[in-house]
Motif scaffolding. Structure first.
Motif, PDB file in Angstrom:
ATOM      1  N   LEU A  58       0.829  -1.210   0.000  1.00  0.00           N
ATOM      2  CA  LEU A  58       0.000   0.000   0.000  1.00  0.00           C
ATOM      3  C   LEU A  58       0.862   1.260   0.000  1.00  0.00           C
ATOM      4  O   LEU A  58       0.545   2.239  -0.682  1.00  0.00           O
ATOM      5  N   GLU A  59       1.943   1.235   0.749  1.00  0.00           N
ATOM      6  CA  GLU A  59       2.865   2.372   0.764  1.00  0.00           C
ATOM      7  C   GLU A  59       3.475   2.577  -0.628  1.00  0.00           C
ATOM      8  O   GLU A  59       3.560   3.699  -1.132  1.00  0.00           O
ATOM      9  N   PHE A  60       3.871   1.492  -1.259  1.00  0.00           N
ATOM     10  CA  PHE A  60       4.426   1.540  -2.610  1.00  0.00           C
ATOM     11  C   PHE A  60       3.373   2.065  -3.589  1.00  0.00           C
ATOM     12  O   PHE A  60       3.666   2.898  -4.452  1.00  0.00           O
ATOM     13  N   ALA A  61       2.128   1.611  -3.445  1.00  0.00           N
ATOM     14  CA  ALA A  61       1.044   2.068  -4.316  1.00  0.00           C
ATOM     15  C   ALA A  61       0.840   3.577  -4.173  1.00  0.00           C
ATOM     16  O   ALA A  61       0.632   4.275  -5.174  1.00  0.00           O
ATOM     17  N   ALA A  62       0.900   4.075  -2.949  1.00  0.00           N
ATOM     18  CA  ALA A  62       0.750   5.517  -2.726  1.00  0.00           C
ATOM     19  C   ALA A  62       1.855   6.289  -3.437  1.00  0.00           C
ATOM     20  O   ALA A  62       1.599   7.347  -4.034  1.00  0.00           O
ATOM     21  N   GLN A  63       3.076   5.775  -3.384  1.00  0.00           N
ATOM     22  CA  GLN A  63       4.188   6.439  -4.069  1.00  0.00           C
ATOM     23  C   GLN A  63       3.984   6.406  -5.587  1.00  0.00           C
ATOM     24  O   GLN A  63       4.248   7.395  -6.271  1.00  0.00           O
ATOM     25  N   LEU A  64       3.500   5.273  -6.111  1.00  0.00           N
ATOM     26  CA  LEU A  64       3.262   5.170  -7.555  1.00  0.00           C
ATOM     27  C   LEU A  64       2.144   6.111  -8.008  1.00  0.00           C
ATOM     28  O   LEU A  64       2.224   6.703  -9.079  1.00  0.00           O
ATOM     29  N   ILE A  65       1.128   6.256  -7.189  1.00  0.00           N
ATOM     30  CA  ILE A  65       0.038   7.167  -7.541  1.00  0.00           C
ATOM     31  C   ILE A  65       0.555   8.602  -7.585  1.00  0.00           C
ATOM     32  O   ILE A  65       0.218   9.370  -8.493  1.00  0.00           O
ATOM     33  N   THR A  66       1.400   8.961  -6.635  1.00  0.00           N
ATOM     34  CA  THR A  66       2.003  10.296  -6.628  1.00  0.00           C
ATOM     35  C   THR A  66       2.795  10.513  -7.908  1.00  0.00           C
ATOM     36  O   THR A  66       2.697  11.570  -8.542  1.00  0.00           O
ATOM     37  N   VAL A  67       3.563   9.510  -8.322  1.00  0.00           N
ATOM     38  CA  VAL A  67       4.345   9.593  -9.555  1.00  0.00           C
ATOM     39  C   VAL A  67       3.411   9.718 -10.759  1.00  0.00           C
ATOM     40  O   VAL A  67       3.653  10.511 -11.668  1.00  0.00           O
ATOM     41  N   ALA A  68       2.336   8.949 -10.758  1.00  0.00           N
ATOM     42  CA  ALA A  68       1.433   8.912 -11.912  1.00  0.00           C
ATOM     43  C   ALA A  68       0.698  10.228 -12.132  1.00  0.00           C
ATOM     44  O   ALA A  68       0.425  10.598 -13.280  1.00  0.00           O
ATOM     45  N   ILE A  69       0.374  10.950 -11.062  1.00  0.00           N
ATOM     46  CA  ILE A  69      -0.404  12.177 -11.235  1.00  0.00           C
ATOM     47  C   ILE A  69       0.457  13.395 -11.545  1.00  0.00           C
ATOM     48  O   ILE A  69      -0.068  14.423 -11.957  1.00  0.00           O
ATOM     49  N   GLU A  70       1.771  13.266 -11.365  1.00  0.00           N
ATOM     50  CA  GLU A  70       2.656  14.363 -11.766  1.00  0.00           C
ATOM     51  C   GLU A  70       2.697  14.417 -13.292  1.00  0.00           C
ATOM     52  O   GLU A  70       2.573  13.398 -13.960  1.00  0.00           O
ATOM     53  N   HIS A  72       5.223  16.473 -14.991  1.00  0.00           N
ATOM     54  CA  HIS A  72       6.504  17.009 -15.451  1.00  0.00           C
ATOM     55  C   HIS A  72       7.537  15.894 -15.500  1.00  0.00           C
ATOM     56  O   HIS A  72       7.757  15.211 -14.507  1.00  0.00           O
ATOM     57  N   GLY A  73       8.164  15.740 -16.666  1.00  0.00           N
ATOM     58  CA  GLY A  73       9.239  14.773 -16.806  1.00  0.00           C
ATOM     59  C   GLY A  73       8.759  13.409 -17.247  1.00  0.00           C
ATOM     60  O   GLY A  73       7.563  13.123 -17.308  1.00  0.00           O
ATOM     61  N   THR A  74       9.734  12.566 -17.545  1.00  0.00           N
ATOM     62  CA  THR A  74       9.434  11.201 -17.956  1.00  0.00           C
ATOM     63  C   THR A  74       9.062  10.372 -16.732  1.00  0.00           C
ATOM     64  O   THR A  74       9.242  10.808 -15.586  1.00  0.00           O
ATOM     65  N   LEU A  75       8.589   9.173 -16.981  1.00  0.00           N
ATOM     66  CA  LEU A  75       8.263   8.267 -15.879  1.00  0.00           C
ATOM     67  C   LEU A  75       9.495   8.037 -15.007  1.00  0.00           C
ATOM     68  O   LEU A  75       9.417   8.110 -13.779  1.00  0.00           O
ATOM     69  N   ALA A  76      10.638   7.812 -15.631  1.00  0.00           N
ATOM     70  CA  ALA A  76      11.870   7.558 -14.871  1.00  0.00           C
ATOM     71  C   ALA A  76      12.264   8.767 -14.027  1.00  0.00           C
ATOM     72  O   ALA A  76      12.693   8.614 -12.881  1.00  0.00           O
ATOM     73  N   GLU A  77      12.115   9.965 -14.557  1.00  0.00           N
ATOM     74  CA  GLU A  77      12.450  11.176 -13.804  1.00  0.00           C
ATOM     75  C   GLU A  77      11.505  11.358 -12.611  1.00  0.00           C
ATOM     76  O   GLU A  77      11.946  11.700 -11.515  1.00  0.00           O
ATOM     77  N   ARG A  78      10.229  11.103 -12.835  1.00  0.00           N
ATOM     78  CA  ARG A  78       9.261  11.228 -11.735  1.00  0.00           C
ATOM     79  C   ARG A  78       9.494  10.145 -10.684  1.00  0.00           C
ATOM     80  O   ARG A  78       9.375  10.404  -9.483  1.00  0.00           O
ATOM     81  N   MET A  79       9.843   8.941 -11.134  1.00  0.00           N
ATOM     82  CA  MET A  79      10.112   7.841 -10.190  1.00  0.00           C
ATOM     83  C   MET A  79      11.357   8.147  -9.365  1.00  0.00           C
ATOM     84  O   MET A  79      11.398   7.837  -8.174  1.00  0.00           O
ATOM     85  N   ALA A  80      12.361   8.759  -9.977  1.00  0.00           N
ATOM     86  CA  ALA A  80      13.593   9.081  -9.248  1.00  0.00           C
ATOM     87  C   ALA A  80      13.338  10.122  -8.151  1.00  0.00           C
ATOM     88  O   ALA A  80      14.053  10.144  -7.153  1.00  0.00           O
ATOM     89  N   LYS A  81      12.318  10.949  -8.322  1.00  0.00           N
ATOM     90  CA  LYS A  81      11.944  11.883  -7.255  1.00  0.00           C
ATOM     91  C   LYS A  81      11.357  11.127  -6.069  1.00  0.00           C
ATOM     92  O   LYS A  81      11.639  11.443  -4.917  1.00  0.00           O
ATOM     93  N   ALA A  88      21.345   6.531  -8.493  1.00  0.00           N
ATOM     94  CA  ALA A  88      22.602   5.778  -8.574  1.00  0.00           C
ATOM     95  C   ALA A  88      22.645   4.906  -9.828  1.00  0.00           C
ATOM     96  O   ALA A  88      23.708   4.406 -10.190  1.00  0.00           O
ATOM     97  N   LEU A  89      21.509   4.742 -10.489  1.00  0.00           N
ATOM     98  CA  LEU A  89      21.443   3.931 -11.711  1.00  0.00           C
ATOM     99  C   LEU A  89      21.762   4.801 -12.924  1.00  0.00           C
ATOM    100  O   LEU A  89      21.588   6.018 -12.895  1.00  0.00           O
ATOM    101  N   SER A  90      22.191   4.164 -13.983  1.00  0.00           N
ATOM    102  CA  SER A  90      22.402   4.889 -15.239  1.00  0.00           C
ATOM    103  C   SER A  90      21.039   5.336 -15.777  1.00  0.00           C
ATOM    104  O   SER A  90      20.006   4.775 -15.404  1.00  0.00           O
ATOM    105  N   PRO A  91      21.019   6.332 -16.651  1.00  0.00           N
ATOM    106  CA  PRO A  91      19.727   6.763 -17.221  1.00  0.00           C
ATOM    107  C   PRO A  91      18.952   5.615 -17.884  1.00  0.00           C
ATOM    108  O   PRO A  91      17.732   5.521 -17.714  1.00  0.00           O
TER     109      PRO A  91
END
Length: 152
Positions: A58-70, A72-81, A88-91
């Motif tokens: 559920l905590e992970f789902a909340a973080q994904l929902i936050t990422v999904a509603i933003e 600005h930026g690509t999915l990877a950029e929003r996930m990195a926030k 620490a990963l390559s682009p």
């Protein structure tokens, strides 16, 4: 139709807890068991591991929902926030990680198996941690297929 419709009935009467408690507890270690009561609402008996997994999902789902509603930026950029360890990963790995996490979350939600998303999340986070510690920059020395190594 949800996958739970295909699962066997995991319901016990409250009297089973007193008459066959060891059996009910053993069952609850493997999967949640619904305990029905005549005088009240049904209860669910599950292991602490199961409850913790559901809470983490559920905590992970909340973080994904936050990422999904933003927006600005690509999915990877929003996930990195939301998951700063991804930096620490390559682009390219960030892109793979973001998609793998979304796919694993969808599989977890649709199958009611929290471990699918949590294992993927843990795997990527541990990879990022290892890379940040410099473990990915060492040249590896591979042994030949026919080379044997003596026991220590």
């Amino acid at each position: 139709m949800p996958i739970t419709a295909d699962r066997p009935n995991r319901t016990r009467r409250s009297s089973d807890l007193s008459k066959h408690s060891a059996e009910v507890f053993a069952e609850a270690e493997n999967h949640p068991v619904t305990v029905t009561r005549r005088d009240g609402e049904a209860l669910v008996l599950m292991s602490q591991r199961e409850a913790d997994g559901r809470a983490r999902l559920l905590e992970f789902a909340a973080q994904l929902i936050t990422v999904a509603i933003e927006d600005h930026g690509t999915l990877a950029e929003r996930m990195a926030k939301a998951f700063p360890w991804m930096l620490a990963l390559s682009p390219a790995d960030r892109e793979s990680c973001a998609q793998d996490l979304v796919d694993a979350a969808r599989a977890s939600f649709s199958t009611e198996q929290p471990h699918l998303a949590l294992a993927e999340l843990t795997s990527w986070k541990e990879t990022a941690t290892a890379l940040a510690a410099g473990l990915g920059s060492t040249d590896l020395e591979w042994l030949d297929d026919n080379e044997t190594v003596e026991r220590p």
